[in-house]
Design an enzyme around this catalytic site. Structure first.
Site, PDB file in Angstrom:
ATOM      1  N   SER A  16      90.567 -11.405  -4.655  1.00 43.89           N
ATOM      2  CA  SER A  16      90.097 -10.908  -3.779  1.00 43.89           C
ATOM      3  C   SER A  16      89.650 -13.080  -3.021  1.00 43.89           C
ATOM      4  CB  SER A  16      88.277 -11.737  -4.620  1.00 43.89           C
ATOM      5  OG  SER A  16      87.141 -12.125  -3.714  1.00 43.89           O
ATOM      6  N   HIS A  41      91.975  -8.385  -1.428  1.00 43.01           N
ATOM      7  CA  HIS A  41      90.721  -7.803  -1.007  1.00 43.01           C
ATOM      8  C   HIS A  41      89.955  -8.738  -0.619  1.00 43.01           C
ATOM      9  CE1 HIS A  41      87.458  -5.841  -3.415  1.00 43.01           C
ATOM     10  NE2 HIS A  41      86.471  -7.297  -3.655  1.00 43.01           N
ATOM     11  N   ASP A  43      86.453  -9.796   0.570  1.00 38.76           N
ATOM     12  CA  ASP A  43      84.833  -9.022   0.659  1.00 38.76           C
ATOM     13  C   ASP A  43      83.693  -8.953   2.024  1.00 38.76           C
ATOM     14  OD1 ASP A  43      84.554  -8.932  -2.217  1.00 38.76           O
ATOM     15  OD2 ASP A  43      85.613 -10.453  -2.451  1.00 38.76           O
ATOM     16  N   MET A  45      79.977  -9.577   3.559  1.00 41.22           N
ATOM     17  CA  MET A  45      78.458  -9.386   3.352  1.00 41.22           C
ATOM     18  C   MET A  45      78.227  -9.218   4.038  1.00 41.22           C
ATOM     19  SD  MET A  45      79.183 -12.082  -0.952  1.00 41.22           S
ATOM     20  CE  MET A  45      80.866 -11.603  -1.663  1.00 41.22           C
ATOM     21  N   HIS A  74      86.502  -4.776   0.686  1.00 41.66           N
ATOM     22  CA  HIS A  74      85.155  -4.312   0.172  1.00 41.66           C
ATOM     23  C   HIS A  74      84.051  -4.743   1.377  1.00 41.66           C
ATOM     24  CE1 HIS A  74      82.289  -5.787  -3.630  1.00 41.66           C
ATOM     25  NE2 HIS A  74      81.742  -4.349  -2.401  1.00 41.66           N
ATOM     26  N   MET A  76      79.919  -5.125   1.877  1.00 36.33           N
ATOM     27  CA  MET A  76      78.445  -5.275   0.713  1.00 36.33           C
ATOM     28  C   MET A  76      78.016  -4.681   2.183  1.00 36.33           C
ATOM     29  SD  MET A  76      80.547  -7.340  -2.185  1.00 36.33           S
ATOM     30  CE  MET A  76      81.932  -7.984  -1.062  1.00 36.33           C
ATOM     31  N   MET A 145      81.454  -2.465  -9.592  1.00 35.27           N
ATOM     32  CA  MET A 145      80.656  -3.947  -9.670  1.00 35.27           C
ATOM     33  C   MET A 145      80.933  -4.042 -10.910  1.00 35.27           C
ATOM     34  SD  MET A 145      81.362  -5.322  -6.712  1.00 35.27           S
ATOM     35  CE  MET A 145      80.815  -6.622  -7.423  1.00 35.27           C
ATOM     36  N   ASP A 183      85.269  -5.158 -10.351  1.00 39.01           N
ATOM     37  CA  ASP A 183      85.776  -6.716  -9.348  1.00 39.01           C
ATOM     38  C   ASP A 183      84.599  -7.490  -9.573  1.00 39.01           C
ATOM     39  OD1 ASP A 183      85.346  -8.170  -7.585  1.00 39.01           O
ATOM     40  OD2 ASP A 183      84.535  -6.770  -5.783  1.00 39.01           O
TER      41      ASP A 183
HETATM   42  C1  DX5 Z   1      80.825 -10.451  -5.417  1.00 39.99           C
HETATM   43  C2  DX5 Z   1      82.728  -9.759  -4.924  1.00 39.99           C
HETATM   44  C3  DX5 Z   1      84.360 -10.198  -5.706  1.00 39.99           C
HETATM   45  C4  DX5 Z   1      83.844 -11.880  -5.897  1.00 39.99           C
HETATM   46  C5  DX5 Z   1      85.542 -11.956  -7.542  1.00 39.99           C
HETATM   47  O1  DX5 Z   1      80.851  -9.481  -4.355  1.00 39.99           O
HETATM   48  O2  DX5 Z   1      82.645  -8.372  -4.619  1.00 39.99           O
HETATM   49  O3  DX5 Z   1      85.609  -9.570  -5.210  1.00 39.99           O
HETATM   50  O4  DX5 Z   1      84.878 -12.496  -5.076  1.00 39.99           O
HETATM   51  O5  DX5 Z   1      85.373 -12.931  -7.481  1.00 39.99           O
HETATM   52  P1  DX5 Z   1      85.694 -13.638  -9.412  1.00 39.99           P
HETATM   53  O6  DX5 Z   1      87.132 -12.414  -9.375  1.00 39.99           O
HETATM   54  O7  DX5 Z   1      86.079 -14.900  -8.896  1.00 39.99           O
HETATM   55  O8  DX5 Z   1      84.291 -13.185  -9.935  1.00 39.99           O
HETATM   56 ZN    ZN Z   2      84.714  -7.174  -3.892  1.00 39.76          ZN
END
Ligand code: DX5
Ligand code: ZN
Length: 231
Positions: A16, A41, A43, A45, A74, A76, A145, A183
């Site tokens: 990620s 990956h 993320d 948001m 991903h 969110m 998750m 994740d």
């Molecule tokens: C959280 C994200 C993850 C996160 C994982 O909302 O979806 O992808 O960045 O990070 P680590 O591996 O540091 O927990």
């Molecule tokens: Zn993620």
């Protein structure tokens, strides 16, 4: 590249970029690609579905040229339908959306597929496994998750493992080809719990990008959990 063509019986690693140095994002992506990861990956948001903000399609299109690996995106977002197309145009190969979002999974999966991308459905820690069962035969991936979405660097929730196993067992029972991703908080130790429960695609931010031993070692350590993978 398609995730449906990658192995189902091996550990795949999806670093990620949330844990990378955003000031040199292109090089960071190249670094984990060359270290042997299987996808990247991303993320996304919106500051509404989760209490944090990251980046949008313009950044994805800028970094697209740094790797040929799958851009595992991903979302969110409260309204994933509104933005899925822009991410696909920017270079996202796979779009995962939350079952808790406002949109109809049926329509969203259809839209993602018609746009030439693959679809993943994801669920937050408080959401039961059964919520994704109606769409198991239409998605390429399920993402469970293992932290509350919103931030990197949180602790792995071991109590999500029965949910991972329940989804894996349903996939097996129905003889489907669906990748199962986890994740949040995945590192060289917790990966064994996730693999034993049946997850084969490991998202790892902190443990890959910030590993003092380097990304290649971090990725190899995660892949070593293949010996306990529940297939
Ligand atoms: C959280 C994200 C993850 C996160 C994982 O909302 O979806 O992808 O960045 O990070 P680590 O591996 O540091 O927990
Ligand atoms: Zn993620």
């Amino acid at each position: 590249m398609k995730i449906r063509d990658l192995a189902y019986d091996k550990i795949l690693v999806a670093p990620s970029i949330l844990a990378s140095d955003f000031a040199k994002l292109g090089e960071e992506i190249k670094r984990v690609d060359e270290a042997g990861c299987d996808m990247i990956h991303l993320d996304i948001m919106d500051g509404h579905f989760v209490p944090n903000l990251t980046f949008g399609p313009p950044l994805v299109s800028c970094v697209r040229k740094y790797s040929k690996l799958i851009f595992d995106t991903h979302l969110m977002l409260t309204d994933p339908m509104k933005y899925a197309g822009a991410f696909i145009k920017a270079g996202s190969d796979l779009i995962s959306f939350h079952v808790e979002s406002n949109d109809d999974p049926e329509k969203l999966i259809k839209f993602i597929h018609e746009s030439g991308a693959e679809a993943g459905i994801t669920l937050k820690p408080g959401t039961q496994a059964e919520k994704v069962f109606p769409w198991l035969d239409r998605v390429e991936m399920v993402l469970v998750m293992t932290v509350e979405p919103g931030f990197g660097g949180q602790s792995f929730m071991k109590d999500m493992m029965p949910k991972v196993k329940a989804i894996k067992d349903e996939i097996k029972k129905r003889k489907l080809a669906v990748q199962l991703q986890v994740d949040g908080g995945i590192d060289a130790t917790t990966v064994y719990e996730a693999a034993a429960a049946g997850a084969n695609v490991m998202v790892a931010g902190t443990s890959v990008f910030r590993n003092p031993a380097g990304a290649a070692k971090a990725i190899a350590d995660l892949k070593a959990a293949e010996k306990v993978l529940y297939k």
